[in-house]
Write an enzyme that holds these catalytic residues in place. Structure first.
Site, PDB file in Angstrom:
ATOM      1  N   HIS A  99       0.852  -1.197   0.000  1.00  0.00           N
ATOM      2  CA  HIS A  99       0.000   0.000   0.000  1.00  0.00           C
ATOM      3  C   HIS A  99       0.878   1.232   0.000  1.00  0.00           C
ATOM      4  O   HIS A  99       1.980   1.227   0.544  1.00  0.00           O
ATOM      5  CB  HIS A  99      -0.949   0.013   1.211  1.00  0.00           C
ATOM      6  N   HIS A 101       1.065   5.197   1.065  1.00  0.00           N
ATOM      7  CA  HIS A 101       0.461   6.227   1.912  1.00  0.00           C
ATOM      8  C   HIS A 101       0.585   7.581   1.208  1.00  0.00           C
ATOM      9  O   HIS A 101       1.689   7.996   0.857  1.00  0.00           O
ATOM     10  CB  HIS A 101       1.216   6.377   3.241  1.00  0.00           C
TER      11      HIS A 101
HETATM   12  P1  AMP Z   1       1.929   0.269   7.327  1.00  0.00           P
HETATM   13  O1  AMP Z   1       2.368   0.523   8.744  1.00  0.00           O
HETATM   14  O2  AMP Z   1       2.762   0.972   6.291  1.00  0.00           O
HETATM   15  O3  AMP Z   1       1.798  -1.224   7.041  1.00  0.00           O
HETATM   16  O4  AMP Z   1       0.516   0.920   7.196  1.00  0.00           O
HETATM   17  C1  AMP Z   1      -0.665   0.282   7.532  1.00  0.00           C
HETATM   18  C2  AMP Z   1      -1.696   1.355   7.681  1.00  0.00           C
HETATM   19  O5  AMP Z   1      -2.964   0.766   7.578  1.00  0.00           O
HETATM   20  C3  AMP Z   1      -1.641   2.112   9.008  1.00  0.00           C
HETATM   21  O6  AMP Z   1      -1.427   3.486   8.750  1.00  0.00           O
HETATM   22  C4  AMP Z   1      -3.009   1.823   9.628  1.00  0.00           C
HETATM   23  O7  AMP Z   1      -3.525   2.930  10.331  1.00  0.00           O
HETATM   24  C5  AMP Z   1      -3.830   1.479   8.401  1.00  0.00           C
HETATM   25  N1  AMP Z   1      -4.980   0.628   8.644  1.00  0.00           N
HETATM   26  C6  AMP Z   1      -5.020  -0.529   9.344  1.00  0.00           C
HETATM   27  N2  AMP Z   1      -6.263  -1.049   9.330  1.00  0.00           N
HETATM   28  C7  AMP Z   1      -7.017  -0.219   8.580  1.00  0.00           C
HETATM   29  C8  AMP Z   1      -8.388  -0.212   8.197  1.00  0.00           C
HETATM   30  N3  AMP Z   1      -9.235  -1.168   8.558  1.00  0.00           N
HETATM   31  N4  AMP Z   1      -8.831   0.813   7.432  1.00  0.00           N
HETATM   32  C9  AMP Z   1      -7.990   1.795   7.044  1.00  0.00           C
HETATM   33  N5  AMP Z   1      -6.684   1.846   7.375  1.00  0.00           N
HETATM   34  C10 AMP Z   1      -6.202   0.845   8.145  1.00  0.00           C
END
Ligand code: AMP
Length: 118
Positions: A99, A101
């Site tokens: 993903h 950001h």
């Molecule tokens: P990373 O730390 O780069 O793997 O980012 C994962 C991101 O996913 C974090 O910023 C979380 O806040 C976000 N996240 C986790 N669960 C959800 C969800 N159900 N809906 C939207 N964002 C999420």
């Protein structure tokens, strides 16, 4: 391996608003925003992390960057946003489904690489 939370969002198991979607990816608001605008662009194809991507993903990866620009435009932050990809647990990755950001709406100090994200 169990589906990641993003796979479950993409397949509709966890109802989530898509602020953008097409046949290759979706964009959602981050549930724990680190800035006034914090959006995730997520490919439908479940690549665990960027370093697992291969030549077969080249077109998809380019597409994701174009979608980032389109979503930034849609959200009115096209002139100033930061794009972050955490690759691997030691880099702060917590969800093992690639993903991107998009973070915007607050100041980023010169030389501050992470912008406080993880
Ligand atoms: P990373 O730390 O780069 O793997 O980012 C994962 C991101 O996913 C974090 O910023 C979380 O806040 C976000 N996240 C986790 N669960 C959800 C969800 N159900 N809906 C939207 N964002 C999420």
């Amino acid at each position: 391996m169990a589906d990641s939370i993003f796979a479950r969002i993409i397949n509709g198991e966890i109802p989530t608003e898509f602020i953008y979607e097409d046949e290759h990816c979706v964009a959602i608001h981050d549930i724990n925003p680190q800035a006034p605008t914090h959006v995730l662009v997520i490919p439908r194809r479940p690549i665990e992390k960027l370093s697992d991507a291969g030549p077969q993903d080249q077109e998809l990866l380019g597409h994701l960057l174009l979608v980032v620009a389109k979503v930034a435009e849609q959200l009115g932050v096209a002139d100033a946003f930061r794009l972050i990809v955490n690759n691997g647990a030691n880099a702060g990755q917590t969800v093992f489904h690639l993903h991107l950001h998009i973070v915007a709406g607050r100041s980023f100090k010169e030389g501050q690489l992470t912008g406080g994200l993880n």
